[in-house]
Write an enzyme that holds these catalytic residues in place. Structure first.
Site: not given
Length: 390
Positions: A223-224, A219, A230, A227
């Site tokens: 943020d993000g 992590h 992936r 996405r």
């Protein structure tokens, strides 16, 4: 299956608790919290049983076959598949929008914040493909930058603070569902997972699944993460030669069983790698089936348009037909840019397609008119609807 599990370490907590917290919540949020310590995996060799390895090999071969088949079609389908992957990946984060709203956002028209964020995800996916020859920390940083630099530039780059997922209190990790590693560990962990991602001695689909799960465990961003993780999947598929021409929307396959997907990430952290590999295998088959139906529908629609449009081959109107699958909402300025013609020629092409019923003017737009291809938007929304089914 042997795989190292995460461990935990305590860190002091100095944050303030919400004023509305109960006495019991205040007591639970005192003292140190436990953060995850992911193992280093660059040189770990996963043990995968023969059945799962065979299933992964079959799914991998199907990915390559689909990529080759669609890549040979003389139509700009790569862009539309890139958009469907980006939209599906965003929807896993509960960012939903219609195909029309996404197309309007791509055109620079106001269409809602979710559509704009999905368009940012398209940029991140494109960055992943552009940087696929260099699967590295820098390339992942570029993907996340493409995703967030317009709307949240302050969150671009590796995080410099503790983050956590879920829990009853917004500003303490003590009751969180998952607490990723302390930010001081992130740089080393990112170098390690990218070393793992570049290995060439592993079966690709399990390799991609494990790298993705490790990335989500780290992590690395404020943020993000989902996405970008992936997008990394697509970069690895391209890097290892499984795909070459198009973006197979694997996220659409994961979207249809998000609960199982998140459970598989949890199992991965406990040392059980089979569920996340199984999720990627199943998602691959679902995504190929769904994408195949979309591609078939678009090709059939293109043939129908050919019979309806009275224009010579090579004309602006005929060439614009080829672009509507990837640009289902369009205005004269964008048409002129795509066709490489004058504004008046682009306007004439749009008029010809409107007369044939291919394009329909957008309602409520008096100035700077735009047109939509309703049949394309219906096919795209159908793809998204099938991806959501449980």
């Amino acid at each position: 299956m042997t795989w190292p599990t995460v461990t935990y370490e305590e860190h002091p907590w100095h944050g303030d608790l919400e004023r509305t917290a109960s006495r019991r919540q205040q007591l639970r949020a005192r003292g140190p919290y436990r953060a995850t310590v992911p193992p280093l995996i660059a040189s770990v060799n996963p043990t995968i049983d023969g059945r799962l390895a065979a299933e992964a090999a079959d799914a991998q071969a199907a990915l390559t076959a689909f990529d080759a088949r669609v890549g040979e079609i003389p139509a700009p389908l790569a862009a539309i598949l890139l958009r469907t992957e980006s939209a599906s990946s965003s929807e896993i984060e509960r960012l939903t929008s219609s195909a029309k709203a996404i197309a309007l956002a791509e055109l620079g028209r106001r269409s809602g914040s979710n559509a704009e964020l999905i368009v940012a995800n398209v940029r991140a996916m494109q960055a992943a493909l552009d940087l696929a020859d260099d699967v590295s920390v820098d390339s992942v940083l570029a993907m996340q930058s493409a995703l967030l630099r317009q709307h949240h530039p302050d969150l671009v780059g590796l995080r410099n603070q503790q983050v956590w997922i879920g829990g009853g209190l917004a500003n303490t990790p003590h009751s969180a569902e998952f607490v990723p590693p302390h930010h001081a560990r992130v740089p080393e962990l990112m170098l390690d997972v990218m070393d793992f991602a570049r290995r060439t001695d592993l079966l690709v689909l399990p390799h991609v699944a494990l790298a993705h799960a490790q990335f989500e465990t780290i992590h690395p961003f404020a943020d993000g993460n989902g996405r970008t993780g992936r997008a990394l999947v697509q970069a690895m598929l391209r890097y290892h030669g499984v795909t070459r021409s198009v973006t197979v929307p694997v996220s659409a396959g994961l979207l249809s069983h998000t609960g199982d997907y998140f459970d598989a990430l949890t199992a991965y952290r406990a040392g059980d790698i089979e569920p996340i590999i199984e999720q990627f295998i199943a998602a691959t088959w679902r995504s190929i089936d769904n994408a195949d139906r979309l591609v078939t529908g678009l090709l059939q629609l293109r043939m129908e348009w050919e019979s309806r449009v009275d224009a010579r081959r090579g004309s602006g109107a005929r060439r614009l037909l080829d672009l509507l699958a990837s640009h289902p909402v369009i205005d004269v300025t964008r048409a002129a840019e795509l066709l490489g013609v004058a504004y008046t020629s682009a306007a004439a092409a749009i008029d010809r397609l409107e007369a044939a019923g291919v394009l329909v003017p957008l309602s409520g737009v008096a100035r700077n008119r735009a047109w939509q291809a309703p049949a394309v938007l219906e096919l795209l929304d159908g793809f998204a609807s099938r991806a959501r089914r449980r």
